[in-house]
Design an enzyme around this catalytic site. Structure first.
Site, mmCIF file in Angstrom:
data_model
loop_
_atom_site.group_PDB
_atom_site.id
_atom_site.type_symbol
_atom_site.label_atom_id
_atom_site.label_comp_id
_atom_site.label_asym_id
_atom_site.label_seq_id
_atom_site.Cartn_x
_atom_site.Cartn_y
_atom_site.Cartn_z
ATOM 1 C CG ASN A 10 -1.680 1.261 1.415
ATOM 2 O OD1 ASN A 10 -1.758 2.075 0.485
ATOM 3 N ND2 ASN A 10 -2.256 1.459 2.589
ATOM 4 C CD1 TRP A 11 3.603 1.027 -2.700
ATOM 5 C CD2 TRP A 11 3.681 2.109 -4.671
ATOM 6 N NE1 TRP A 11 4.388 0.303 -3.553
ATOM 7 C CE2 TRP A 11 4.458 0.933 -4.765
ATOM 8 C CE3 TRP A 11 3.582 2.947 -5.783
ATOM 9 C CZ2 TRP A 11 5.127 0.588 -5.938
ATOM 10 C CZ3 TRP A 11 4.246 2.596 -6.952
ATOM 11 C CH2 TRP A 11 5.015 1.423 -7.019
ATOM 12 C CE LYS A 12 0.071 3.351 4.751
ATOM 13 N NZ LYS A 12 0.215 3.457 6.189
ATOM 14 C CG HIS A 95 -5.484 2.068 5.350
ATOM 15 N ND1 HIS A 95 -5.031 3.019 6.241
ATOM 16 C CD2 HIS A 95 -4.473 1.174 5.203
ATOM 17 C CE1 HIS A 95 -3.795 2.698 6.609
ATOM 18 N NE2 HIS A 95 -3.435 1.597 5.987
ATOM 19 C CD GLU A 97 -2.564 5.684 6.762
ATOM 20 O OE1 GLU A 97 -2.566 5.688 5.513
ATOM 21 O OE2 GLU A 97 -1.643 5.185 7.437
ATOM 22 C CD GLU A 167 -2.957 -2.157 7.464
ATOM 23 O OE1 GLU A 167 -1.948 -2.477 6.827
ATOM 24 O OE2 GLU A 167 -3.541 -1.064 7.328
ATOM 25 N N GLY A 173 3.320 2.617 10.601
ATOM 26 C CA GLY A 173 4.307 3.669 10.381
ATOM 27 C C GLY A 173 5.068 4.067 11.636
ATOM 28 C CB SER A 213 6.003 -1.505 11.756
ATOM 29 O OG SER A 213 5.651 -0.153 12.013
ATOM 30 N N GLY A 234 3.191 -0.845 4.142
ATOM 31 C CA GLY A 234 3.294 0.557 3.729
ATOM 32 C C GLY A 234 4.738 0.885 3.384
ATOM 33 N N GLY A 235 5.445 1.504 4.323
ATOM 34 C CA GLY A 235 6.802 2.016 4.103
ATOM 35 C C GLY A 235 7.751 1.073 3.369
HETATM 36 P P1 13P Z 1 3.583 0.637 7.464
HETATM 37 O O1 13P Z 1 4.040 -0.690 6.878
HETATM 38 O O2 13P Z 1 4.297 1.820 6.901
HETATM 39 O O3 13P Z 1 3.558 0.586 8.959
HETATM 40 O O4 13P Z 1 2.042 0.826 6.995
HETATM 41 C C1 13P Z 1 1.146 -0.206 7.197
HETATM 42 C C2 13P Z 1 -0.112 0.108 6.470
HETATM 43 O O5 13P Z 1 -0.859 0.982 6.864
HETATM 44 C C3 13P Z 1 -0.407 -0.655 5.245
HETATM 45 O O6 13P Z 1 -1.700 -0.438 4.820
#
Ligand code: 13P
Length: 251
Positions: A10-12, A95, A97, A167, A173, A213, A234-235
């Protein structure tokens, strides 16, 4: 029953179109013949360019959100019909967010899941508790109600197409991963909930990912747990090398 692992990036709101192409030029030649399902979810503006690159490969494309209506006066929104035409295979729904910053609710999540299924898009449905909720000891009841509300009026024959992602919000993050056994505890409870709402055969088929993470250093331990079927990352999905390392955790 063995479920094929799924690693989704998930590149956000990261990576421009140019960066997306560069990522795929580096990642795709290495990512052939892997034994996991791989999905990348770039921002909307990069989906078309990514789809062109992914044509003829085993890597699937996902969007990060969608509206539940096919079309209409919803400024700034993107519809499932538009995603299907790209073509996208998956769509992330609910998600944390989106729930936190864009007022998504269990009700809109449920509408979006139904609409995605209707349009032959595979939903990756996110659930997770906040740090306050974990400290209050209400993690399980909170997650179970998110799962139950997400699945309201969804028939059992559709369940196999749904992927869940647990999650914990406090792990996103932050560099703080849930321990593999904590993640397993919640994820196995989600599977039990699905068995209770449908049946155990159905529950055994649904893939449930962990997110928060996840990095090349901790994915193996997470994937050793019986009910964890993959990761929503994500990251660590933003760079081809670390994403490749995640996709080859079992080599
Ligand atoms: P991180 O891997 O950056 O913690 O993000 C997780 C996430 O929200 C994936 O959707």
């Amino acid at each position: 029953m063995s479920r094929k692992p799924l690693i989704a990036g998930n590149w956000k709101m990261n990576n421009t179109k140019t960066e997306t192409i560069k990522f795929l030029d580096s990642f795709l030649p290495k990512a052939k013949g892997l034994s996991v399902d791989i999905v990348i979810c770039p921002p909307f503006t990069n989906l078309f360019a990514a789809a062109e690159k992914l044509e003829g490969t085993d890597v699937k494309l996902g969007a990060q959100n969608m509206h539940w209506e096919d079309k209409g006066a919803f400024t700034g929104e993107v519809s499932p019909v538009m995603l299907k035409e790209i073509p996208c295979d998956y769509v992330i729904i609910g998600h944390s967010e989106r729930r936190q910053y864009f007022a998504e609710t269990d009700e809109t999540v449920n509408k979006k899941i139904k609409s995605a299924l209707q349009h032959d898009l595979l939903p990756i449905v996110c659930v997770g508790e906040s740090l306050d909720q974990r400290e209050e000891g209400i993690t399980m009841s909170w997650i179970m109600s998110q799962v139950e509300n997400a699945l309201k009026d969804i028939p059992s024959q559709e369940l196999e197409k749904i992927v869940f992602a647990y999650e914990p919000i406090w792990a996103i993050g932050t560099g703080k991963t849930a321990s593999a056994s904590d993640a397993q505890e919640v994820i196995s409870a989600i599977r039990k909930k699905i068995a209770e709402l449908y049946c155990s055969d159905t529950a055994e088929k649904v893939r449930i990912l962990y997110g928060g993470s996840v990095k090349p250093e901790n994915i193996k331990e997470l994937m050793q747990e019986a009910d964890i079927d993959g990761a929503l990352v994500g990251g660590a999905s933003l760079k081809p090398d670390s994403f490749y390392a995640l996709c080859t955790f079992n080599l």
